[in-house]
Design a protein around this motif. Structure first.
Motif, short mmCIF file in Angstrom:
data_model
loop_
_atom_site.label_atom_id
_atom_site.label_comp_id
_atom_site.label_asym_id
_atom_site.label_seq_id
_atom_site.Cartn_x
_atom_site.Cartn_y
_atom_site.Cartn_z
N ILE A 22 2.08 1.71 -9.04
CA ILE A 22 1.31 1.62 -10.29
C ILE A 22 0.22 0.56 -10.23
O ILE A 22 -0.92 0.79 -10.63
CB ILE A 22 2.25 1.30 -11.48
CG1 ILE A 22 3.35 2.35 -11.60
CG2 ILE A 22 1.45 1.23 -12.80
CD1 ILE A 22 4.53 1.91 -12.45
N PHE A 23 0.58 -0.63 -9.71
CA PHE A 23 -0.31 -1.79 -9.83
C PHE A 23 -0.90 -2.20 -8.48
O PHE A 23 -0.17 -2.59 -7.57
CB PHE A 23 0.44 -2.97 -10.45
CG PHE A 23 0.99 -2.67 -11.82
CD1 PHE A 23 0.16 -2.52 -12.91
CD2 PHE A 23 2.36 -2.51 -11.99
CE1 PHE A 23 0.67 -2.23 -14.17
CE2 PHE A 23 2.90 -2.23 -13.24
CZ PHE A 23 2.05 -2.09 -14.33
N SER A 24 -2.21 -2.14 -8.39
CA SER A 24 -2.90 -2.52 -7.16
C SER A 24 -3.27 -4.00 -7.19
O SER A 24 -3.05 -4.68 -8.20
CB SER A 24 -4.18 -1.68 -7.00
OG SER A 24 -5.11 -2.04 -8.03
N ASN A 25 -3.84 -4.48 -6.10
CA ASN A 25 -4.29 -5.87 -6.03
C ASN A 25 -5.67 -5.95 -6.68
O ASN A 25 -6.68 -6.23 -6.03
CB ASN A 25 -4.35 -6.36 -4.59
CG ASN A 25 -4.38 -7.88 -4.50
OD1 ASN A 25 -4.66 -8.56 -5.48
ND2 ASN A 25 -4.09 -8.40 -3.34
N PHE A 26 -5.67 -5.69 -7.96
CA PHE A 26 -6.91 -5.55 -8.72
C PHE A 26 -7.71 -6.85 -8.78
O PHE A 26 -8.91 -6.87 -8.54
CB PHE A 26 -6.56 -5.08 -10.14
CG PHE A 26 -7.74 -4.95 -11.05
CD1 PHE A 26 -8.54 -3.84 -11.01
CD2 PHE A 26 -8.03 -5.97 -11.94
CE1 PHE A 26 -9.63 -3.73 -11.85
CE2 PHE A 26 -9.12 -5.87 -12.78
CZ PHE A 26 -9.93 -4.74 -12.74
N GLY A 27 -7.03 -7.96 -9.08
CA GLY A 27 -7.73 -9.22 -9.28
C GLY A 27 -8.30 -9.83 -8.02
O GLY A 27 -9.46 -10.23 -7.97
N PHE A 28 -7.48 -9.90 -6.96
CA PHE A 28 -7.91 -10.60 -5.75
C PHE A 28 -8.84 -9.77 -4.87
O PHE A 28 -9.71 -10.33 -4.21
CB PHE A 28 -6.69 -11.04 -4.94
CG PHE A 28 -6.00 -12.24 -5.51
CD1 PHE A 28 -6.41 -13.52 -5.18
CD2 PHE A 28 -4.96 -12.10 -6.40
CE1 PHE A 28 -5.78 -14.64 -5.71
CE2 PHE A 28 -4.32 -13.21 -6.95
CZ PHE A 28 -4.74 -14.48 -6.61
N MET A 29 -8.65 -8.46 -4.84
CA MET A 29 -9.48 -7.63 -3.97
C MET A 29 -10.40 -6.67 -4.74
O MET A 29 -11.45 -6.30 -4.23
CB MET A 29 -8.60 -6.84 -2.99
CG MET A 29 -7.96 -7.71 -1.93
SD MET A 29 -7.18 -6.79 -0.60
CE MET A 29 -8.58 -6.13 0.28
N GLY A 30 -9.99 -6.28 -5.94
CA GLY A 30 -10.79 -5.33 -6.71
C GLY A 30 -12.18 -5.86 -7.03
O GLY A 30 -13.19 -5.21 -6.75
N PHE A 75 -0.30 7.38 -16.50
CA PHE A 75 0.05 8.53 -15.67
C PHE A 75 0.95 8.11 -14.50
O PHE A 75 1.99 8.72 -14.25
CB PHE A 75 -1.23 9.20 -15.14
CG PHE A 75 -0.99 10.35 -14.20
CD1 PHE A 75 -0.74 11.62 -14.69
CD2 PHE A 75 -1.02 10.15 -12.82
CE1 PHE A 75 -0.53 12.68 -13.82
CE2 PHE A 75 -0.81 11.20 -11.95
CZ PHE A 75 -0.56 12.47 -12.45
N PHE A 76 0.54 7.04 -13.80
CA PHE A 76 1.33 6.60 -12.64
C PHE A 76 2.59 5.85 -13.05
O PHE A 76 3.58 5.86 -12.33
CB PHE A 76 0.47 5.77 -11.69
CG PHE A 76 -0.47 6.60 -10.86
CD1 PHE A 76 0.01 7.45 -9.88
CD2 PHE A 76 -1.84 6.57 -11.09
CE1 PHE A 76 -0.85 8.24 -9.12
CE2 PHE A 76 -2.71 7.36 -10.34
CZ PHE A 76 -2.22 8.20 -9.36
N ALA A 77 2.56 5.20 -14.23
CA ALA A 77 3.78 4.55 -14.74
C ALA A 77 4.85 5.60 -15.01
O ALA A 77 6.03 5.41 -14.69
CB ALA A 77 3.46 3.77 -16.01
N LEU A 78 4.44 6.72 -15.59
CA LEU A 78 5.40 7.79 -15.90
C LEU A 78 5.78 8.60 -14.66
O LEU A 78 6.91 9.07 -14.53
CB LEU A 78 4.80 8.73 -16.96
CG LEU A 78 4.52 8.11 -18.34
CD1 LEU A 78 3.81 9.13 -19.24
CD2 LEU A 78 5.82 7.64 -18.98
N GLY A 79 4.84 8.74 -13.73
CA GLY A 79 5.09 9.58 -12.56
C GLY A 79 5.56 8.86 -11.32
O GLY A 79 5.94 9.49 -10.32
N SER A 80 5.58 7.52 -11.36
CA SER A 80 5.94 6.74 -10.16
C SER A 80 7.37 7.00 -9.70
O SER A 80 7.69 6.83 -8.52
CB SER A 80 5.75 5.24 -10.43
OG SER A 80 6.54 4.82 -11.53
N ASN A 81 8.23 7.41 -10.62
CA ASN A 81 9.62 7.68 -10.27
C ASN A 81 9.74 8.82 -9.26
O ASN A 81 10.66 8.86 -8.44
CB ASN A 81 10.43 8.02 -11.54
CG ASN A 81 11.91 7.82 -11.33
OD1 ASN A 81 12.34 6.84 -10.73
ND2 ASN A 81 12.70 8.75 -11.82
#
Length: 305
Positions: free
Chosen positions: A103-111, A78-84
């Protein structure tokens, strides 16, 4: 309960400041920082993931695993298509960076650390499933976003054998087939995995030691992308999942994970594809600092539903 959650996030932020101090005082040197990052990604995080899958199998949990996988897939597509839409007036050089951050959050280090602090090991368990579509899109759409001229960098083997996917598959196998870990193995995984939270936050803090505060304060794009990344993305996620009547527990997990700051990979991609790496680093820094305020607010508001 709410104050405990807020306090947990604040503690993580203090650990981040310790990392910042260590890098400033050159206690944590550049080579050491790279080594710590490698240790996190290849040793402590896999141990944490494997330890979280050592739980009792149930149909309800398995149903939640399937649900959160598809929720994550839907959210990121959804956010990949709507980020524009969020970057329509941005300069070309910055546009791909702003889209990537959306689109991409700091999933690994903070998630993972945040999920462990809020929900315990079960939170890390579900977060690891959420991370599978995240990693797939990161290594496909993320590459295309920065390197539209060539798709040669999209390596299927690299996607399949990335640590974030391999260890989830191994963990799921032990979970589904009810393979218990020997006590000594589990204790080892638990002990090593426990290093992930403090280590990840110290690395985040250490990475920001050289950022110019003056240049950040003058850049309006950084305020804008912080609003999008930290407020609009989790708000939209909450709205859509609420309309779909998603289970409250899984909804909270998805919203919190989308409320994380910009992913550090935006700096890696900017470096690799000769983009504006300075602006990318500032996006990570600004959103991370502001998330100290926004993440506790998001968690507190979610706790009221």
């Amino acid at each position: 309960m709410q104050s405990d959650i807020v306090n947990q996030v604040i503690v993580l932020c203090f650990v981040m400041l310790i990392g910042f101090y260590g890098r400033k005082k050159r206690i944590i040197k550049e080579e050491m920082l790279k080594g710590l990052t490698e240790m996190l990604l290849n040793i402590t995080l896999p141990a944490l993931l494997l330890a979280t899958f050592n739980s009792t199998y149930s149909k309800e949990v398995m149903q939640n695993v399937i649900k959160i996988f598809f929720y994550s897939l839907g959210i990121h597509i959804f956010f990949a298509l709507g980020s524009n839409i969020f970057t329509i007036k941005s300069k070309d050089e910055r546009k791909k960076i702003l889209r990537f951050v959306t689109i991409f959050s700091n999933f690994g280090f903070m998630g993972y650390p945040i999920m462990q602090g809020v929900f315990g090991n079960v939170g890390v368990f579900y977060a690891s499933i959420f991370g599978v579509p995240f990693n797939i899109l990161l290594l496909t759409f993320g590459v295309i976003l920065f390197n539209k001229e060539s798709k040669e960098d999209i390596d299927i083997k690299k996607i399949i054998f990335s640590p974030g996917i391999v260890f989830v598959i191994i963990g799921l196998a032990t979970f589904v087939f009810k393979i218990p870990y020997p006590k000594t193995i589990y204790k080892t995984l638990e002990m090593v995995g426990a290093m992930t939270t403090p280590l990840s936050m110290m690395i985040v803090g250490a990475n920001f030691s050289g950022v110019s505060i003056k240049s950040i304060l003058k850049d309006l794009d950084l305020y804008y992308i912080s609003l999008v990344r930290l407020i609009l993305v989790p708000l939209i996620t909450f709205g859509v999942l609420s309309l779909l009547k998603v289970d409250t527990y899984l909804l909270k997990i998805c919203v919190i994970l989308t409320a994380m700051p910009a992913g550090a990979m935006v700096s890696v991609f900017s470096e690799r594809y000769d983009s504006d790496k300075s602006f990318a680093a500032k996006c990570v820094f600004t959103t991370t600092v502001l998330s100290i305020i926004t993440i506790p607010i998001v968690i507190t508001l979610l706790n009221k539903i």
